[in-house]
Design a protein around this motif. Structure first.
Motif, short mmCIF file in Angstrom:
data_model
loop_
_atom_site.label_atom_id
_atom_site.label_comp_id
_atom_site.label_asym_id
_atom_site.label_seq_id
_atom_site.Cartn_x
_atom_site.Cartn_y
_atom_site.Cartn_z
N UNK A 1 0.87 -1.17 0.00
CA UNK A 1 0.00 0.00 0.00
C UNK A 1 0.91 1.23 0.00
N UNK A 2 0.31 2.40 0.03
CA UNK A 2 1.10 3.64 -0.03
C UNK A 2 2.10 3.75 1.11
N UNK A 3 1.69 3.33 2.31
CA UNK A 3 2.57 3.41 3.48
C UNK A 3 3.80 2.50 3.31
N UNK A 4 3.57 1.28 2.85
CA UNK A 4 4.69 0.35 2.63
C UNK A 4 5.60 0.84 1.51
N UNK A 5 5.04 1.32 0.42
CA UNK A 5 5.85 1.82 -0.69
C UNK A 5 6.68 3.03 -0.26
N UNK A 6 6.11 3.90 0.56
CA UNK A 6 6.86 5.05 1.07
C UNK A 6 8.00 4.58 1.97
N UNK A 7 7.74 3.58 2.80
CA UNK A 7 8.78 3.02 3.68
C UNK A 7 9.94 2.47 2.84
N UNK A 8 9.62 1.68 1.82
CA UNK A 8 10.65 1.09 0.95
C UNK A 8 11.44 2.19 0.24
N UNK A 9 10.77 3.21 -0.20
CA UNK A 9 11.42 4.28 -0.97
C UNK A 9 12.31 5.16 -0.10
N UNK A 10 11.90 5.50 1.11
CA UNK A 10 12.60 6.52 1.88
C UNK A 10 13.38 6.03 3.10
N UNK A 11 13.01 4.89 3.67
CA UNK A 11 13.62 4.45 4.92
C UNK A 11 14.77 3.48 4.71
N UNK B 1 17.04 0.28 6.89
CA UNK B 1 17.01 -0.69 7.98
C UNK B 1 18.41 -0.74 8.57
N UNK B 2 18.52 -0.65 9.88
CA UNK B 2 19.82 -0.72 10.54
C UNK B 2 20.16 -2.17 10.82
N UNK B 3 21.26 -2.62 10.24
CA UNK B 3 21.80 -3.96 10.50
C UNK B 3 22.93 -3.78 11.49
N UNK B 4 22.84 -4.46 12.63
CA UNK B 4 23.88 -4.36 13.65
C UNK B 4 24.60 -5.69 13.78
N UNK C 1 16.31 -0.38 0.47
CA UNK C 1 15.59 -1.30 -0.40
C UNK C 1 14.88 -0.61 -1.55
N UNK C 2 15.12 0.68 -1.77
CA UNK C 2 14.38 1.42 -2.78
C UNK C 2 14.58 0.87 -4.19
#
Length: 155
Positions: free
Chosen positions: A99-109, A111-114, A133-134
């Motif tokens: 949905x729009x929220x998930x697509x925005x997350x993939x495009x802009x955010x 993920x921190x890998x520690x 992941x964009x």
């Protein structure tokens, strides 16, 4: 998969990529996706320590593991691996609704890998990196990347 499944119900047959030198049993799993559901996978393969890190740490057999949290899902932890060349070979799978929220997350955010080093019943975070992941929105199915972990020692 994101495009195909968004408009109807489709079964996705999961077949992991197996390299010629991998020793694995035959694996076959069918994931049943409902209308609007998609399968998103993150695979953490291995960490390669630089020679400077190996000299600076002084640990001949470090015990390490990685953690990361994707979208609104729980924190994921790789297996704990001992050695100078840890191979985690860990895949996490997520059923997501595009949905729009998930697509925005993939495009802009990111993920921190520690990366953590374990000591008996305790651990220390020794390095981290950001995973983006964009590119998955521009490619047809998979993206591959190598990330440089930064921390106490350069990896």
């Amino acid at each position: 998969q994101l495009k195909d499944i968004a408009y109807g119900t489709k079964q996705y047959k999961f077949k992991p990529e197996i390299m010629p030198d991998d020793s694995v049993d035959e694996f076959d799993a069918t994931i049943h996706l409902e209308r609007g559901e998609n399968l998103f996978e993150i695979h953490i393969n291995k960490v390669t320590f630089s020679s400077e890190v190996l000299r600076a740490s002084g640990d001949k057999e470090p015990v390490t593991f990685c953690t990361y949290a994707f979208y609104d899902f729980e924190l994921q932890t790789t297996p704990i691996v001992r050695g100078l060349h840890p191979e985690y070979n860990f895949t996490s799978q997520y059923l997501v609704h595009v949905n729009d929220l998930f697509l925005q997350y993939i495009q802009k955010n990111t993920v921190t890998l520690e990366l953590h080093q374990a000591y008996s019943t305790d651990y220390e975070t020794i390095a981290a990196c950001q995973l983006r992941f964009h590119e998955i929105l521009e490619k047809s199915s998979r993206i591959f990347c190598t990330a440089s972990l930064v921390g106490k020692y350069s990896l």
